[in-house]
Every structure is written in C-alpha cells, then in structure tokens.
Motif scaffolding. Structure first.
Motif, short mmCIF file in Angstrom:
data_model
loop_
_atom_site.label_atom_id
_atom_site.label_comp_id
_atom_site.label_asym_id
_atom_site.label_seq_id
_atom_site.Cartn_x
_atom_site.Cartn_y
_atom_site.Cartn_z
N ASP A 53 0.87 -1.17 0.00
CA ASP A 53 0.00 0.00 0.00
C ASP A 53 0.91 1.22 0.00
OD1 ASP A 53 -1.84 1.98 0.34
OD2 ASP A 53 -2.59 1.28 2.27
N GLY A 79 -1.50 -1.60 -3.92
CA GLY A 79 -2.81 -2.16 -3.59
C GLY A 79 -3.24 -1.62 -2.24
N THR A 80 -4.54 -1.66 -1.94
CA THR A 80 -4.99 -1.22 -0.62
C THR A 80 -4.56 -2.25 0.42
OG1 THR A 80 -7.16 -2.26 -0.97
CG2 THR A 80 -6.95 0.09 -1.49
N ASP A 115 -5.78 -3.71 3.05
CA ASP A 115 -6.58 -4.86 3.46
C ASP A 115 -6.76 -5.91 2.37
OD1 ASP A 115 -8.19 -3.19 1.99
OD2 ASP A 115 -9.94 -3.36 3.28
N THR A 116 -6.20 -5.69 1.16
CA THR A 116 -6.28 -6.69 0.10
C THR A 116 -4.94 -7.38 -0.15
OG1 THR A 116 -5.73 -5.12 -1.69
CG2 THR A 116 -8.05 -5.29 -1.05
N GLY A 147 -4.74 -11.23 0.55
CA GLY A 147 -5.53 -11.92 -0.47
C GLY A 147 -4.77 -11.99 -1.79
N GLY A 148 -4.08 -10.90 -2.14
CA GLY A 148 -3.27 -10.88 -3.35
C GLY A 148 -2.11 -11.84 -3.28
N SER A 163 -3.61 -15.34 -3.81
CA SER A 163 -3.97 -15.58 -5.22
C SER A 163 -2.77 -15.56 -6.16
CB SER A 163 -4.99 -14.53 -5.67
OG SER A 163 -4.39 -13.25 -5.74
N ARG A 204 -0.97 -13.07 -6.97
CA ARG A 204 -0.76 -11.79 -7.67
C ARG A 204 0.58 -11.20 -7.25
NH1 ARG A 204 -4.59 -6.34 -7.28
NH2 ARG A 204 -3.23 -5.01 -8.53
N ASP A 221 -9.15 3.91 3.12
CA ASP A 221 -8.28 3.02 2.36
C ASP A 221 -6.81 3.26 2.68
OD1 ASP A 221 -10.33 1.73 1.06
OD2 ASP A 221 -10.22 2.95 -0.74
#
Length: 317
Positions: A72, A111-112, A114-115, A118-119, A122, A124, A217
């Motif tokens: 972030d 990216g933000t 809180d993601t 998850g990235g 996945s 990413r 964010d």
C-alpha cells in the motif's frame, strides 16, 4: 498493528546492502539468472557475481529476475510516492538492498492494505511488504476480532519494530493521553491495520461511550479527514504518525499525544507454500544487517529506534 496503554516499545535497529557488477557481462547475467559465477578466468577459476545469495532463490525468480511486492504505497515514510511520482521510502530502500543480495528486482505493485494478503494467496504478489505487523492471527489466517479462519496463513520475515501512536490536530489534544481518553470521541484510522483493531478492542472497554471510528483506504485520507475537523484524533504506526507530525503543513497540522503502545514487528509476508523464498529473504536481510547497509537505511529515514539486529521468522504474537 495492537493494546496495553503504558507499555513502551522495545528498542529497535536496522539494515541494507549493495554490490557492483564485476564486468558488463556479469551485470547482464545478474538481472536474468541466479548463477553465482560471472564466468571463468583463463586459468579456470570462477569469479563471484555481485549477488552473493542468488543461488538461494527458487529457480523461477532467478530466471525472471523479479520478485513481485504487494504494498500500500501511501504510508510515508515506509512507502509512498514522492513529488515526482516515484515510489520511495524505508521499505523501498530495504527491498532494493535485499534485491542486490539476491540478484533480482523486488518490484513494488500498489494495492490497498486490506487486500494485500488476499493478493498473496492468489499469487498476484510473491511477497507483501507494507509496514505489516507480524501477528499470530495473520500467521494462521484468522480474523483478528473473531478468531475465525478467513484464509491461508502466511509466514513473516521480521525486519523492523514499531508501536502504535495517537495524534491530534495541533493545539487541540482535548486531554487525550491514553486510548481510554478516546471513549466518547471519534478516531480516524486506515482500514485493516492494527490501529483499527486496537480502536475496536479499546472501544469495548469504554464506560462513558464507545470510540467512534471512521476508516479509510489509506492513512493520508484519514489525516485529511482529521485536519478538516471530522474527527478528534487519528492513529497509525509510530513511524507514520511521527512523519505526519513532522511534515504535514511544515509541522503545523498535528501533534503526537501520549506514549506509543504495543510495539510489535513489521514482517515481510510470504506464502507458507514458498519456504525457499522465505529463507532466501531471511538470508538477504541478515546479510544487509551484518554489512551495515540496513543501518544506513533506517538512519536515512530517521527511524533507527525501530531497527532490529537479526532477521526473525514469525516472531509476532
């Protein structure tokens, strides 16, 4: 990022390293592979490359020359965009030093906050490096509030230590010295951070009205809201809060209140399915601590109080 109001943070320390290519051919080899020799001399002896730990990386990173970093990029002085739009900061300089040891580029992707995990899950990103506090909940993939499983956990290579701080508009501290002084007041925080978790935990202890929260964010949005009078206080990691107090409005916008609390390690997050990459990152961090580059970087950004003396895997609680 966590709770106990009177605890002072542990002393801290830091890292960084770099080395030059030996020949033009060696420099080209550096970016594309993890071969630890730059070629043979006529005598048959081998030269070392400028990336002493390249061979520790999984082959796919040696071949690509890139490790993708989820971050972030709105959290000065840890990572942020400068006036020319370049990504700069403590994490960015440390990542460059790690890359020099490993013979790859650690390439930041925005990216933000809180993601980011998850990235990572996945694929990413290969790693996440974003002033992320190493916690048991994140290691185990648990929701920090409910304790329920929310995803695959991650491993951390811990590289810095920081507590959580509260700040207010300058000259308007309203007597706020502890988190319990925020009961009945409103605080602004970045979503998904330890400051956010801590505000929720402390609110449950209030006897004279809960702590109202507005989440954003990124931390800079929260600071803008506070500056406009939309809240009584803000909270973020100490290095970030201290940087905002020092630089926002030339030092005229904010002031720190009370002591920082819940000192905990920042960690580079790596999938548990990628232990070879984790171990390579740890080795590179230890190398830049030992050769003094790490210390130069933390001093450059004025955060030497958070420096560590060795890389630790999963040291968070």
């Amino acid at each position: 990022m966590t709770a106990s109001i009177t605890r002072r943070p542990r002393p801290l320390r830091s890292r960084l390293a770099a080395a030059g290519a030996i020949t033009a051919v060696g420099a080209l080899l550096l970016t594309g592979c993890g071969d630890q020799t730059a070629g043979a001399e006529d005598s048959g002896e081998k030269k070392e490359t400028a990336a002493p730990l390249a061979g520790k990386l999984p082959k796919k990173y040696q071949d690509s020359g890139v490790v993708k970093v989820g971050s972030d990029i709105a959290y000065p002085p840890v990572e942020f965009k400068d006036k020319d739009g370049r990504t700069v900061g403590l994490d960015v300089d440390l990542a460059a030093a790690l890359g020099e040891q490993l013979g790859v580029e650690l390439k930041f992707e925005n990216g933000t906050f809180d993601t980011l995990l998850g990235g990572l899950r996945s694929k990413r990103y290969d790693i996440a490096m974003s002033a992320m506090t190493d916690t048991k909940a994140r290691q185990e993939g648990l929701d920090s509030e409910t304790g329920k499983k929310v995803g695959q956990g991650v491993d951390f290579v811990d590289y810095f230590t920081a507590g959580v701080s509260v700040y207010t508009n300058k000259g308007k501290d309203q007597g706020i010295k502890t988190w319990q002084d925020l009961c009945g007041k409103k605080i602004v925080v970045q979503r998904g951070t330890v400051s956010h978790d801590l505000a929720k935990a402390e609110s449950k202890k209030c006897e004279k009205g809960e702590i109202k929260m507005e989440t954003f964010d990124n931390d800079q949005q929260a600071q803008t809201r506070l500056r406009s009078g939309g809240a009584d206080a803000g909270s973020s990691d100490f290095p970030v809060a201290a940087y905002a107090v020092k630089t926002s409005g030339g030092g005229d916008h904010f002031e720190l209140v009370g002591e920082q609390v819940e000192a905990a390690p920042y960690g580079i997050a790596i999938s548990k399915s990628n232990p070879e990459l984790r171990d390579a990152i740890k080795a590179a961090l230890d190398a830049i601590i030992e050769n003094g580059e790490y210390q130069k970087i933390v001093e450059k950004w004025g955060v030497e109080d958070g420096a560590v003396t060795e890389a630790v895997v999963n040291g968070g609680k």
